[in-house]
Design a protein around this motif. Sequence first.
Motif, short mmCIF file in Angstrom:
data_model
loop_
_atom_site.label_atom_id
_atom_site.label_comp_id
_atom_site.label_asym_id
_atom_site.label_seq_id
_atom_site.Cartn_x
_atom_site.Cartn_y
_atom_site.Cartn_z
N CYS A 84 -4.99 -6.02 -29.06
CA CYS A 84 -4.21 -5.29 -28.04
C CYS A 84 -5.00 -4.13 -27.45
N VAL A 85 -6.01 -3.66 -28.18
CA VAL A 85 -6.79 -2.53 -27.70
C VAL A 85 -7.42 -2.81 -26.34
N HIS A 86 -7.78 -4.08 -26.08
CA HIS A 86 -8.45 -4.40 -24.82
C HIS A 86 -7.53 -4.12 -23.63
N GLY A 87 -6.28 -4.56 -23.72
CA GLY A 87 -5.34 -4.31 -22.63
C GLY A 87 -4.95 -2.85 -22.52
N ILE A 88 -4.78 -2.19 -23.67
CA ILE A 88 -4.43 -0.77 -23.66
C ILE A 88 -5.53 0.04 -22.99
N GLU A 89 -6.78 -0.32 -23.26
CA GLU A 89 -7.90 0.37 -22.61
C GLU A 89 -7.87 0.17 -21.10
N MET A 90 -7.63 -1.05 -20.66
CA MET A 90 -7.57 -1.30 -19.21
C MET A 90 -6.46 -0.48 -18.56
N LEU A 91 -5.27 -0.51 -19.16
CA LEU A 91 -4.13 0.20 -18.58
C LEU A 91 -4.34 1.70 -18.55
N SER A 92 -5.02 2.25 -19.55
CA SER A 92 -5.20 3.70 -19.59
C SER A 92 -5.94 4.21 -18.36
N GLY A 93 -6.74 3.35 -17.74
CA GLY A 93 -7.44 3.75 -16.53
C GLY A 93 -6.52 4.01 -15.34
N ALA A 94 -5.28 3.53 -15.41
CA ALA A 94 -4.33 3.75 -14.32
C ALA A 94 -3.53 5.04 -14.48
N ALA A 95 -3.58 5.64 -15.66
CA ALA A 95 -2.79 6.85 -15.89
C ALA A 95 -3.19 7.94 -14.90
N ASN A 96 -2.19 8.61 -14.37
CA ASN A 96 -2.37 9.72 -13.43
C ASN A 96 -2.81 9.26 -12.05
N HIS A 97 -2.77 7.97 -11.80
CA HIS A 97 -3.11 7.43 -10.48
C HIS A 97 -1.83 7.07 -9.73
N THR A 98 -1.97 6.57 -8.53
CA THR A 98 -0.82 6.26 -7.68
C THR A 98 -0.36 4.83 -7.92
N PHE A 99 0.90 4.67 -8.28
CA PHE A 99 1.47 3.35 -8.54
C PHE A 99 1.74 2.62 -7.23
N LEU A 100 1.33 1.35 -7.17
CA LEU A 100 1.60 0.49 -6.03
C LEU A 100 2.28 -0.78 -6.54
N GLY A 149 0.79 -1.23 0.00
CA GLY A 149 0.00 0.00 0.00
C GLY A 149 0.82 1.27 0.00
N ALA A 150 2.15 1.16 0.09
CA ALA A 150 2.98 2.37 0.13
C ALA A 150 3.04 3.03 -1.25
N ARG A 151 2.86 4.33 -1.28
CA ARG A 151 2.91 5.07 -2.54
C ARG A 151 4.32 5.01 -3.13
N VAL A 152 4.42 4.70 -4.41
CA VAL A 152 5.71 4.69 -5.10
C VAL A 152 5.88 5.98 -5.90
N ARG A 153 4.87 6.32 -6.71
CA ARG A 153 4.92 7.52 -7.54
C ARG A 153 3.55 7.71 -8.17
N THR A 154 3.38 8.85 -8.83
CA THR A 154 2.19 9.06 -9.65
C THR A 154 2.48 8.57 -11.06
N ILE A 155 1.58 7.76 -11.60
CA ILE A 155 1.73 7.26 -12.95
C ILE A 155 1.51 8.41 -13.93
#
Length: 485
Positions: free
Chosen positions: A377-393, A38-44
């Motif tokens: 590949c669009v399916h995975g790219i769409e899923m990953l795009s939801g993490a952009a600008n969020h906190t990486f764990l 749960g520790a914050r690493v960085r902002t994606i």
Amino acid sequence: KLQFLYLIGCRRIMSALVASVLGAALALDADVTARIDGARVRTISPYLASMSLAYSWAPDRLYGNATFKNATLIDWAVRHGINTARYPAGQASYWNWEDPSGAMGRSTLNPSFHPSERIPSAEWMSLDEYLDLCEAVGMRPLIGVNYNCHNNAWMPPLNESVARAVRQVRHVLARGHAGALWYIGNEDAATQHAARWAAHAKAMKAVDPTMRVFFNDNDLTPKALVKFLNDVAKVGPGLVDGAEFHGKWPYGGAPPSLGAFSVEDWQDEVPLIDHKHPAMPWRTRIQALREAAAAAGYPDLLVANNEYGLGKPEKAFKPGSFTRYTKALVVVEFALEMYVGGYDVAAFWDNAPHAADVARDHDMLLAPQEDYRFNPCVHGIEMLSGAANHTFLTLATSDRRVHGFAARGAHQGAPALRAFFLNKHSAPKAVAVTGPPRGAALTKAKSMVDTADHWGEVVDTAVVCQGVTCTLTLPPLSFTMMESA
């Protein structure tokens, strides 16, 4: 009253103990255990949700312009939060932005160019059409500048080239895009031409000091980076904001000694490696560059892989080994490595190959031979795009062929927690995922899976939770996103 509070406290303790015991039991039954720190690493970075647009491969019928509307790509980019698009991709090395030829590899600046080589304007994307796209989607432009015509002898004199770049910046400013991302040159040995590169950057930044400017070197090392930064600083301070390189899996170009790779080679490779530089897995390649830049006085230097993707199909892949779907899964894993590695920008090359390039129909976001249908590949790219600008764990697993990361929601309306898993096994894997203490349970999931025709699809995946431990079965050769409710 004290007795009532005592009973409530006991119940809560018992509930926590039961959840812990049941969670442990779920983990014992799993093939793989996974734990989210749960520790914050960085902002994606938001610019990992991106596109690449080779201008001569971008017809009006696909993107639309002022006279031919086609909102399909626009709607997709808006829906999935695409934040930038690299334009005109590699053709920035030689193009004439004021008079594009529309032909791959041909520039109207070249004295040998003949008008008969021109491609009709409906078959390619102009700078204004690109800016129209940015405005329709809400993207920050990422625009290329030609500074040395790919090192050809016919390159214009420095003063003419700089003046053309300044006009380009003023044109973009007039369209309302101050603070755009820019890159000067493309795969043309910028580190060997620092003075010419710097002259362009200095003049461009005089027009828009808020811009951010990248240079490119595909074989960039910490030593070469520091030398380039020092050489550019002789022309003026603050001219370099970012360094980019390009790389494909298993490798770019066509080195004869590397041979062709099979799907089994890919399955056994974790993390993904740049086989041209095998000591540098993609997820760790930028660490030494960041350290060298910081030591040289550039602690905030941006680092990008702005042409990640697949190597040449006729050289890098064993015939018959990969399908359209398994190639797509390689692309998704490559994108995942950009998130795990903490890249600032990463552009998947490319949205679509030239319509005549049949061999690459499986390899990019869209398939021209199938009327520009999205590749799987669009399916995975769409899923990953939801993490952009969020906190990486960080997400750790007990099986190296099952790997990924987690992201904590950074804005209202986003799921509190997401976890991403790539299963590189040819068999399903039961995974017990333990979230951070007091974190939200990952109660739902969806998976990108193969289909009989290898176009793939997204299916719901069942999840069972006890406290913060949740189990699910990852389908074979799949990419899965778990989310909290």
